[in-house]
Design a protein around this motif. Structure first.
Motif, PDB file in Angstrom:
ATOM      1  N   ALA A   1     -19.446  31.172 -56.011  1.00  0.00           N
ATOM      2  CA  ALA A   1     -19.034  30.269 -55.191  1.00  0.00           C
ATOM      3  C   ALA A   1     -18.965  28.804 -56.209  1.00  0.00           C
ATOM      4  N   VAL A   2     -19.667  28.810 -57.040  1.00  0.00           N
ATOM      5  CA  VAL A   2     -19.654  27.647 -58.058  1.00  0.00           C
ATOM      6  C   VAL A   2     -18.558  27.942 -58.804  1.00  0.00           C
ATOM      7  N   LEU A   3     -18.448  28.927 -59.156  1.00  0.00           N
ATOM      8  CA  LEU A   3     -17.277  29.154 -60.254  1.00  0.00           C
ATOM      9  C   LEU A   3     -16.013  29.112 -59.421  1.00  0.00           C
ATOM     10  N   ALA A   4     -15.777  29.352 -58.292  1.00  0.00           N
ATOM     11  CA  ALA A   4     -14.692  29.463 -57.435  1.00  0.00           C
ATOM     12  C   ALA A   4     -14.453  27.795 -57.254  1.00  0.00           C
ATOM     13  N   ALA A   5     -15.637  27.113 -57.032  1.00  0.00           N
ATOM     14  CA  ALA A   5     -15.210  25.502 -56.795  1.00  0.00           C
ATOM     15  C   ALA A   5     -14.743  24.794 -58.224  1.00  0.00           C
TER      16      ALA A   5
ATOM     17  N   VAL B   1     -12.645  31.317 -53.363  1.00  0.00           N
ATOM     18  CA  VAL B   1     -11.337  30.610 -53.347  1.00  0.00           C
ATOM     19  C   VAL B   1     -10.524  30.471 -52.199  1.00  0.00           C
ATOM     20  N   ASP B   2     -10.314  31.791 -51.789  1.00  0.00           N
ATOM     21  CA  ASP B   2      -9.546  31.784 -50.319  1.00  0.00           C
ATOM     22  C   ASP B   2     -10.320  30.958 -49.378  1.00  0.00           C
ATOM     23  N   THR B   3     -11.525  30.928 -49.387  1.00  0.00           N
ATOM     24  CA  THR B   3     -12.223  30.194 -48.199  1.00  0.00           C
ATOM     25  C   THR B   3     -12.060  28.844 -48.537  1.00  0.00           C
ATOM     26  N   PHE B   4     -11.653  28.164 -49.814  1.00  0.00           N
ATOM     27  CA  PHE B   4     -11.381  26.961 -49.971  1.00  0.00           C
ATOM     28  C   PHE B   4     -10.225  26.504 -49.661  1.00  0.00           C
ATOM     29  N   MET B   5      -9.064  27.414 -50.068  1.00  0.00           N
ATOM     30  CA  MET B   5      -7.877  27.197 -49.658  1.00  0.00           C
ATOM     31  C   MET B   5      -7.696  26.935 -48.130  1.00  0.00           C
TER      32      MET B   5
ATOM     33  N   LEU C   1     -19.996  31.544 -49.282  1.00  0.00           N
ATOM     34  CA  LEU C   1     -20.528  30.516 -50.393  1.00  0.00           C
ATOM     35  C   LEU C   1     -21.765  30.303 -50.730  1.00  0.00           C
ATOM     36  N   VAL C   2     -22.782  30.778 -49.968  1.00  0.00           N
ATOM     37  CA  VAL C   2     -24.128  30.371 -50.222  1.00  0.00           C
ATOM     38  C   VAL C   2     -24.982  31.884 -49.876  1.00  0.00           C
ATOM     39  N   THR C   3     -26.209  31.434 -50.719  1.00  0.00           N
ATOM     40  CA  THR C   3     -27.307  32.769 -50.375  1.00  0.00           C
ATOM     41  C   THR C   3     -28.445  32.144 -49.862  1.00  0.00           C
TER      42      THR C   3
END
Length: 898
Positions: free
Chosen positions: A570-574, A495-499, A530-532
């Motif tokens: 990451a999907v949950l955060a998105a 979430v921090d990354t998206f912001m 965000l990815v794996t």
């Protein structure tokens, strides 16, 4: 003697032109105080350097820096005089208790001092009388107290406080109107308003509005009449005192009398002297000025009442128009062309997404410096920042109306919230507004993906706790304990990354389908959150569920565009960032709320999932429903129904369940459950919000429920079961049930009456009937709980019947008809909740699928489902607003009982 002769005895000033002159020299007491340090340099500069020295005990040798050079500071007035600094005006910035001695010092050691301006407010009346007496003996004129001094636009002089603001030359334009105002700030405002209509000023006097006003209206009007520069005057008058009674005036006047509302007060608000006593309130003063000005009403643009003597207004904005109208009767035009206007010129605005009429949706104007740069920096801020304060027994999330007993969550009544599904109300509590269908699709997918706990050791632990005989709140607390910070940190970092990535991109809606994500520049450090390297099955299931529901999210689209494998976190955060984004951009929520939203979503999932045993959690299904169906189709409300009742809900059954959950989301911050949640946050220390454990706060809520708070809903169910145990009722929703409710009610009423009489005869307490009567809604012949009335009407409109609710209505009437109660008791909200839940459970109870113990557990669990919503709001609110340990009780309020 006439009035003029009387006035000459109380003032040495004949004309307003003598109040602030170029020859005045000023000494300032407490010149280095907080207010003087800011104001005096501006006054000194505006006036061409009229402050000769100041005093500040113990600070001799220091200086006050001004644009025109340093002003020397001495310990006392005598030292300044001995240093050769002559003055004739004293300005007093001393504390109230020191004002009297300061004034006496000025007049005692300097016979040349002829004017004193007291800016201090709340000077004791006894001291004011001594000041007045000493000043008159020495023929000194005093202004104030609690004033901002005097300014003369003709002489370009300002003595005392901040009349004209930081740039008096822009507001105090030379003209023909004198101002006398009880309010210092409004003195400047009136000058600005007059300038916008083309009127300038001569002398502006802030009289102050302490209980004792030294330079009173009668002295002002005398000096006004003798001032050749002043063609008219404006007076701004507040309640309290008889200073304006029986004035004499020979020039036009616009009087603005304010403060009708203050007649309702029992203590001073603002100015100490603005409390009306006997016959000196705002209405009385309006009458005085109507008599003086010979007008029979108040001037308004719609009703422009005025005479050559003047006009009376009660709205400061009407002063310029009224003055122009009065002066037109004298054939006098404004002093100059209007400068500026009074229209609102907003520098920034936020409609909060509400549809605003064009006349209210004002265009923004370019701010002046330095505010332009400050506003630009503020605009870069992502999310709101709330001031921190002690939040014990207070809330920015919920509020119960003590009269109606109806609670509002984020400004929405729980009665209205009952019309929304569980997932929407969860968003309401956390985002301060109900979401839309797309947000529901997003949130339902996230909750559905985490509700099945198969393969998670947590479900075995929950089974162990349940098998030990613990209550539902204890069982669900165990589940919450497992969802600690480490289980959600990756989602919060995402979430921090998206912001960081989107905060200044111009994106305003999380579901903006046309947003160009190609412009988002991402660093390798950001991408790794965000990815794996390998596909994440849970992430893929969530993405498939979103696609199946047709949910839109810029952040999900962005994850897909990376061309790698997104993590489930990451999907949950998105998902949660998309839901929060609009509120975040409109500064309705904080960044802390946004980054905690994945935690709240997962906790809701686990609370619902842990409500059933491990046998209901299979690899591919939950409570017999395929995981893929839950993720792709089901709502959180439907899943909660499934977990609680063990069956797939029909629309007819889902709606009352939804209403039930909506009704119990909150009962305000004073409830035990809310106090538990708030106390847990307070103990963690919300001033460092990243340390607040949301799951622990949920446990705080859970552990502060019990069989009396939460489980007590079963008392109503048990009461109804006893009443209907010997009937052949199969369907509680059938209006043609064939049961004589009137007879059933009468029989119970008579039996209850006999029991009541027997208990009283031996001194035993009379037991209450669950679901009837209320400590607030009583005392009328027929009493109604407005919440019950609202819901009765709601279900009636839908054509839905509930025999248990109908029985309650029949019972309260039977108790009255048979003389058991003195009036018709109300059916309270607890009865409605019991009736709703029992209606849903009745078929399974009748068939033997549900024991009474299971009914009790279901009633308690339903309460926990609904109350999770409201307590999430309290947790988030306290995290964002509260102070560390602010819910503790002071030792002075605690007592020992032996």
């Amino acid at each position: 003697m006439d009035n003029d002769q009387d006035v000459k005895l109380s003032t040495n000033i004949r004309s307003l032109a003598e109040l602030a002159t170029p020859t005045d020299r000023v000494c300032v007491l407490n010149i280095l105080g907080n207010e003087s340090r800011t104001v005096t340099p501006i006054s000194h500069s505006y006036s061409g350097g009229n402050v000769v020295f100041g005093t500040a005990p113990g600070k001799q040798g220091k200086v006050l820096e001004t644009p025109l050079g340093n002003v020397p500071v001495y310990d006392n007035v005598r030292e300044g005089l001995d240093a050769g600094h002559a003055f004739n005006v004293g300005v007093v910035y001393l504390p109230p208790s020191a004002v009297r001695d300061g004034v006496i010092e000025l007049v005692r050691v300097n016979p040349e001092c002829k004017k004193i301006i007291i800016l201090t407010e709340k000077v004791p009346v006894h001291d004011s009388r001594i000041i007045r007496s000493r000043a008159r003996l020495r023929k000194v004129d005093v202004f104030g107290a609690n004033c901002l001094g005097i300014a003369d636009a003709w002489n370009h002089i300002r003595i005392g406080g901040a009349l004209g603001g930081d740039k008096p030359e822009e507001t105090l334009k030379k003209g023909s109107v004198a101002i006398y105002s009880n309010s210092g700030n409004f003195t400047t405002t009136i000058a600005s308003y007059l300038m916008a209509a083309g009127w300038g000023t001569t002398t502006s006097i802030s009289s102050g509005k302490d209980v004792y006003i030294h330079f009173a209206p009668v002295e002002f009007t005398y000096a006004l009449d003798n001032d050749a520069r002043s063609k008219a005057a404006v007076m701004y008058i507040e309640p309290g005192g008889y200073y304006e009674q029986n004035l004499k005036l020979n020039k036009p006047l616009v009087a603005c009398v304010v403060g009708r509302w203050k007649s309702k007060l029992t203590r001073a608000v603002g100015h100490a002297g603005a409390m009306g006593g006997s016959g000196d309130n705002a209405e009385a003063k309006e009458k005085w000025f109507q008599d003086l000005l010979q007008v029979d009403g108040i001037y308004t643009p719609e009703n422009p009442i005025c005479t050559t003597r003047g006009a009376l207004v009660t709205n400061i904005a009407h002063i310029p128009e009224a003055l122009t109208a009065v002066m037109k009767l004298h054939g006098v035009e404004p002093d100059f062309a209007p400068q500026g206007d009074l229209t609102l010129k907003p520098w920034f605005g936020n409609t909060q997404g509400l549809p605003v009429p064009p006349e209210l949706d004002l265009p923004l104007v370019d701010p002046i410096q330095p505010y332009k740069d400050q506003i630009a920096e503020l605009s870069k801020q992502v999310g709101a920042i709330f001031p921190r304060e002690a939040m014990k027994d207070r809330s920015g999330s919920s509020l119960m109306d003590p009269k109606t007993q109806v609670t509002k969550v984020s400004g929405v009544s729980v009665l209205d919230a009952a019309g929304y599904p569980l997932e929407s109300n969860y968003c309401l509590a956390l985002l301060h507004e109900h979401n839309d269908a797309n947000d529901n699709a997003l949130l339902n997918t996230a909750i559905a993906c985490d509700v099945n706990l198969h393969g998670n050791p947590l479900i075995d632990l929950v089974d162990t706790v349940r098998a030990a005989g613990n209550s539902p709140n204890t069982v669900l607390s165990t589940a919450c304990a497992a969802i600690g910070p480490n289980t959600i940190n990756n989602a919060r970092i995402a979430v921090d990354t998206f912001m960081e990535l989107f905060g200044h991109s111009g994106l305003m809606q999380g579901d903006h389908s046309d947003f160009n994500i190609a412009n988002i520049e991402t660093s390798p450090e950001q991408i790794k959150h965000l990815v794996t390297d390998t596909p994440d099955p849970k992430a893929e299931a969530m993405l498939a569920g979103l696609a199946a529901r047709g949910a839109k999210s810029v952040f999900v689209d962005y994850l897909k565009s990376l061309g790698q494998h997104p993590t489930a976190d990451a999907v949950l955060a998105a998902i949660t960032t998309s839901i929060a984004w609009n509120a975040l951009m409109r500064k309705k929520i904080t960044r802390t709320t946004a980054r905690n939203l994945p935690w709240y979503a997962r906790l809701m999932s686990v609370i619902i999932g842990a409500a059933v045993g491990s046998d209901k959690h299979q690899k591919d299904s939950f409570c017999g429903v395929a995981n893929i169906d839950l993720i792709n189709k089901w709502s959180a409300t439907e899943i909660a129904y499934l977990a609680l009742l063990g069956e797939t809900p029909t629309p007819e059954k889902l709606f009352p369940f939804q209403v039930l959950l909506g009704l119990i989301i909150s009962n305000g911050p004073g409830t035990i459950s809310a106090q538990g949640a708030k106390g847990a946050v307070s103990a963690d220390g919300p001033e460092t919000p990243e340390r607040v454990q949301i799951n622990k706060a949920m446990i705080g809520f859970m552990t502060h429920t019990g069989y009396s708070h939460g489980g007590n809903g079963y008392e109503g169910i048990q009461f109804l079961i006893e009443r209907f145990a010997n009937t052949d009722l199969q369907d509680a929703g059938k209006a043609n049930h064939g049961i004589d409710l009137a007879t059933m009610s009468k029989e119970y009423a008579l039996a209850f009456g006999a029991e009541k009489k027997a208990r009283k005869s031996v001194g035993d307490a009379v037991r209450n009937i669950p679901g009837i009567n209320h400590p607030i809604f009583k005392g009328q012949l027929v009493n109604k709980d407005p919440r019950e009335v609202y819901l009765s009407e709601l279900f009636a409109k839908r054509g839905e019947f509930n025999i248990f609710h109908a029985f309650y209505s029949s019972l309260v009437q039977a108790l009255y008809d048979n003389g058991i109660t003195a009036n018709v008791f109300c059916v309270n909200i607890d009865a409605v909740i019991a009736a709703l839940l029992l209606k849903l459970l009745w078929p399974r109870y009748r068939s033997g699928d549900f024991s009474e113990a299971a009914l009790e557990s279901a009633a308690f669990t339903a309460f926990l489902f609904g109350r999770t919503v409201g307590c999430a709001g309290e947790i988030d609110d306290h995290t964002n607003r509260g102070r560390n340990m602010d819910t503790r009780t002071a030792a002075s309020k605690c007592s020992f009982v032996s």
